[in-house]
Design an enzyme around this catalytic site. Structure first.
Site, PDB file in Angstrom:
ATOM      1  N   SER A 259       0.843  -1.183   0.000  1.00 21.14           N
ATOM      2  CA  SER A 259       0.000   0.000   0.000  1.00 21.14           C
ATOM      3  C   SER A 259       0.892   1.251   0.000  1.00 21.14           C
ATOM      4  O   SER A 259       1.694   1.423  -0.919  1.00 21.14           O
ATOM      5  CB  SER A 259      -0.949  -0.032   1.198  1.00 21.14           C
ATOM      6  OG  SER A 259      -1.980   0.904   1.042  1.00 21.14           O
TER       7      SER A 259
ATOM      8  N   ASP B 286      -9.777  -3.553  -5.618  1.00 26.91           N
ATOM      9  CA  ASP B 286      -9.238  -2.702  -4.558  1.00 26.91           C
ATOM     10  C   ASP B 286      -9.761  -1.273  -4.742  1.00 26.91           C
ATOM     11  O   ASP B 286      -9.606  -0.683  -5.814  1.00 26.91           O
ATOM     12  CB  ASP B 286      -7.705  -2.724  -4.625  1.00 26.91           C
ATOM     13  CG  ASP B 286      -7.041  -2.083  -3.415  1.00 26.91           C
ATOM     14  OD1 ASP B 286      -7.714  -1.346  -2.685  1.00 26.91           O
ATOM     15  OD2 ASP B 286      -5.844  -2.344  -3.208  1.00 26.91           O
TER      16      ASP B 286
ATOM     17  N   HIS C 293      -8.407  -4.743  -1.223  1.00 26.11           N
ATOM     18  CA  HIS C 293      -7.134  -4.211  -0.766  1.00 26.11           C
ATOM     19  C   HIS C 293      -6.360  -5.205   0.098  1.00 26.11           C
ATOM     20  O   HIS C 293      -5.136  -5.235   0.083  1.00 26.11           O
ATOM     21  CB  HIS C 293      -7.379  -2.919   0.033  1.00 26.11           C
ATOM     22  CG  HIS C 293      -6.151  -2.127   0.307  1.00 26.11           C
ATOM     23  ND1 HIS C 293      -5.400  -1.551  -0.695  1.00 26.11           N
ATOM     24  CD2 HIS C 293      -5.528  -1.801   1.472  1.00 26.11           C
ATOM     25  CE1 HIS C 293      -4.380  -0.895  -0.159  1.00 26.11           C
ATOM     26  NE2 HIS C 293      -4.429  -1.042   1.154  1.00 26.11           N
TER      27      HIS C 293
END
Length: 707
Positions: A555, A642, A674
């Protein structure tokens, strides 16, 4: 043998113009998620990655089997008391998802959780929710809300079967087993029953996936009759809501990453107007909890107004803007994290010297008794405490070498009662491993903490010892700290002689609020240079060599990976980037994308500020891929659904890396969000896939794990 050809996305330049600067983006067309040509390209990437890693299938299977062999597959969590019941979860061998259960208390004075084993029946057990049954027919399954009414008669749950983090809530009567017709679609996570159980509160999101509205639903009524309790128009703020442990107030909080405002609604009159505790002030964050002391309603407020590392104060609930009584005054280097209020005491959490501490607050004296732990590195936190008047507090504890542990902290005596430690089968002995913290010097002289863990049987590590393969992890955003924690999967690496290291770079919160401030907006490059400095330190001190080091982050940590690959490609043999935020400038320039406006407080607003635009452009990984550079091997992992970091970012990044000759692979989960795939066995397989690639890059794919 025919050489496997990598997919090559066609270049279709689209100009992006801001502040007099034009960027011609050859791969922006990959953003069209519904375009069959885009889907075909992602499937071609997956096929290529599968072909390139096919030879690792046996290693993946072995890693999976190792994890499985360490895991007590049929197990139970430590029961938590709520009302007249003990609530706990079961895992069952061969099943992907947990089963939520409860059993009755033996008496109202029963505060010692029963010791449960998977092979023994539990008296009076009720199965409340079987995730395996609910997940049937779905490739993806995630629970975003689950709550039981205070009287134990009703349950609500919210599930997502796409990966886009939009949950559908349903309600069940636990007395007769009937599931009601109430179905609330498109919610955020975290729905909660009102104290009398007649309904529940939930939150919905706007088109940019920003939680913006709090609703009250009464069970048995149409959704059209739901009452809107609060709505926030300002796109900079998200909204959340929940009841105090005392059940006296509904707390509605709106916040950005730097500013917050809390409003209270009496639980006895939920349709009354929310009363703001402190009006929002730009740059001031605060959180509120409620207690009753000597018959007076009191609010404890954790805030950073003129207190960089936050302080804790006490105010009257009748006059929250009045006199403030210091409880934990501001102390530089002691980052106050928050407070959990109970009827007779409170527990405070704060961070000092890079570690979280917990202490019991005595309401009568104001004294705080800090709980001590012997390990040099550890994580601890308050969790699983729903009762208002318990004699003990549930804590979670662990370290790099100590498996996750559940304690009950007896308040009257200060004793810690170990209720359970995560079983690790196969003869795991924590003394076989060692953890330590070392310090690396950043470019500006700042000392960067580095946590390390390794298996002792492979010999000493560091100065004077033979270099070892090393797995270096980093994140460095949102004041999120990477605290020491145990991982059964990590043992597969440690048992092959790999050192695992965490670079606690600026932008995280390990060393206090200033640590975060020094790694965001126009200080963001400190995160990247810190990570590079840590890697260089580990090489210079003889822990590893560039040929034997792999970096990993996900991320915002994936942004870190992309940036360091551009900054210092010579330092790493490989880079593993999960759902990586590698096209940061393009995303932050588009306020229509999920969460972009909220993110401006973290990265700056390049739409309005030319200097922020120029600064972001100088580091965003996709736009800074370099010609004539020998990049390390790269594996980027993403998910089609996501909503936080769109699949298009790593897809474009990999395409650009291929343009300059990099060995880059893209693995895109076509039904996931995600957090990747769901189901514990699926998650193990996904991580085994990543570890097999990592082991090959580190040169330990053929190493027999130590026993």
């Amino acid at each position: 043998m025919t050489e496997i050809q990598a997919p090559r996305a066609e270049q279709r330049p689209i100009d992006r113009v801001h502040h007099g600067d034009t960027f011609s983006d050859p791969y922006e067309w990959l953003r069209a998620k519904e375009d069959p040509e885009v889907i075909a390209h992602l499937e071609a990437e997956n096929a290529y990655t599968d072909a390139r890693t096919e030879h690792l299938a046996a290693l993946r299977a072995r890693i999976f089997d190792e994890v499985k062999a360490r895991t007590l597959e049929s197990d139970l969590s430590v029961p938590s008391r709520r009302g007249n019941w003990w609530y706990y979860g079961r895992t069952i061998e061969g099943k992907q998802y947990g089963v939520q259960c409860r059993a009755p208390l033996s008496s109202p004075d029963d505060w010692t959780p029963p010791q449960l084993t998977a092979d023994a029946p539990v008296d009076g057990e009720e199965v409340l929710f079987d995730g395996n049954v609910e997940a049937e027919g779905h490739e993806f399954f995630s629970v975003g809300s689950m709550d039981i009414s205070r009287d134990g008669t009703h349950m609500l749950w919210g599930i997502d079967v796409e990966g886009d983090e939009r949950y559908t809530i349903r309600v069940r009567n636990l007395v007769d087993g009937v599931t009601y017709d109430d179905v609330i679609e498109g919610t955020a996570g975290g729905a909660e029953f009102v104290p009398d159980g007649s309904g529940f509160i939930y939150t919905t999101v706007d088109d940019a996936w920003r939680p913006d509205t709090v609703w009250l639903h009464r069970i048995g009524t149409p959704r059209a009759e739901d009452v809107r309790l609060f709505h926030e128009d300002d796109e900079r703020f998200w909204v959340g809501a929940g009841f105090t442990r005392s059940d006296a107030y509904l707390v509605i909080e709106k916040g950005s990453s730097i500013t917050s405002e809390v409003a209270l609604v009496p639980a006895a009159d939920l349709t009354s107007a929310p009363a703001v505790v402190w009006p929002a002030v730009e740059g001031v964050e605060y959180g509120v909890d409620h207690a009753v002391i000597d018959g007076e309603d009191v609010l404890f407020i954790t805030h950073n107004a003129d207190a960089l590392d936050f302080e804790l104060v006490r105010v009257s609930a009748d006059d929250p803007r009045g006199e403030r009584t210091p409880v934990l005054p501001h102390e530089p280097g002691r980052r106050v994290l928050g407070i959990e209020c109970f009827r007779d005491f409170a527990v405070v959490e704060y961070r000092r010297a890079g570690l979280v501490r917990v202490g019991r607050l005595d309401y009568a004296t104001g004294a705080i008794d800090e709980l001590g732990f012997e390990e040099p590195l550890y994580s601890v936190g308050v969790s699983g405490n729903s009762e208002w008047a318990p004699p003990q507090v549930r804590l979670g504890y662990g370290s790099f070498v100590t498996p996750s542990s559940v304690y009950d902290w007896e308040v009257a005596t200060g004793q810690l009662h170990l209720r359970k430690q995560q079983p690790v089968l196969g003869g795991y002995d924590p003394d076989d491993y060692e953890q330590a913290r070392v310090w690396a010097t950043a470019d500006d002289g700042t000392q960067i903490p580095v946590s390390l863990v390794w298996r002792r049987s492979f010999g000493p590590v560091g100065p004077g010892a033979p270099v070892r393969p090393l797995h270096l992890y980093g994140y460095g955003s949102y004041e999120h700290s990477i605290d020491p924690g145990f991982s059964s999967m990590r043992l597969s690496a440690l048992d092959r002689g790999v050192i695992f290291a965490v670079a606690h770079v600026r932008g995280g919160g390990e060393m206090g609020r200033a640590w975060y401030e020094d790694g965001k907006i126009r200080n963001k490059k400190n995160s990247f240079s810190d990570f590079v400095a840590v890697a260089r330190h580990l090489v210079a001190e003889g822990y590893t060599s560039p040929e034997r080091m792999v970096a990993e982050g996900g991320s915002a940590g994936g942004l870190l990976m992309g940036a360091v690959a551009n900054l210092a490609p010579e330092l790493f043999a490989g880079v593993l980037a999960s759902v990586p935020f590698v096209d940061a400038l393009t995303s932050i320039l588009d306020p229509s994308l999920p969460l972009t406006v909220i993110e401006w407080d973290e990265w700056g607003n390049p739409l309005a500020d030319a200097e922020v635009y120029e600064y972001m452009k100088s580091y965003t990984p996709y736009e800074n891929v370099r010609e004539g550079v020998d990049y390390p091997r790269i594996l980027a992992v993403t998910s089609l659904n996501d909503t936080r970091v769109l699949y298009v970012e790593p897809a474009k990044w990999v395409a650009r890396l291929r343009d300059v000759g990099a060995d880059a692979l893209l693995k895109c989960e076509m039904v996931a969000g995600h957090g990747g795939v769901t189901g514990r066995y699926n998650s193990w397989q996904e991580r085994a896939y990543e570890l097999a690639w990592l082991f090959e890059v580190l040169g330990v794919a053929e190493v027999e794990p130590a026993v």
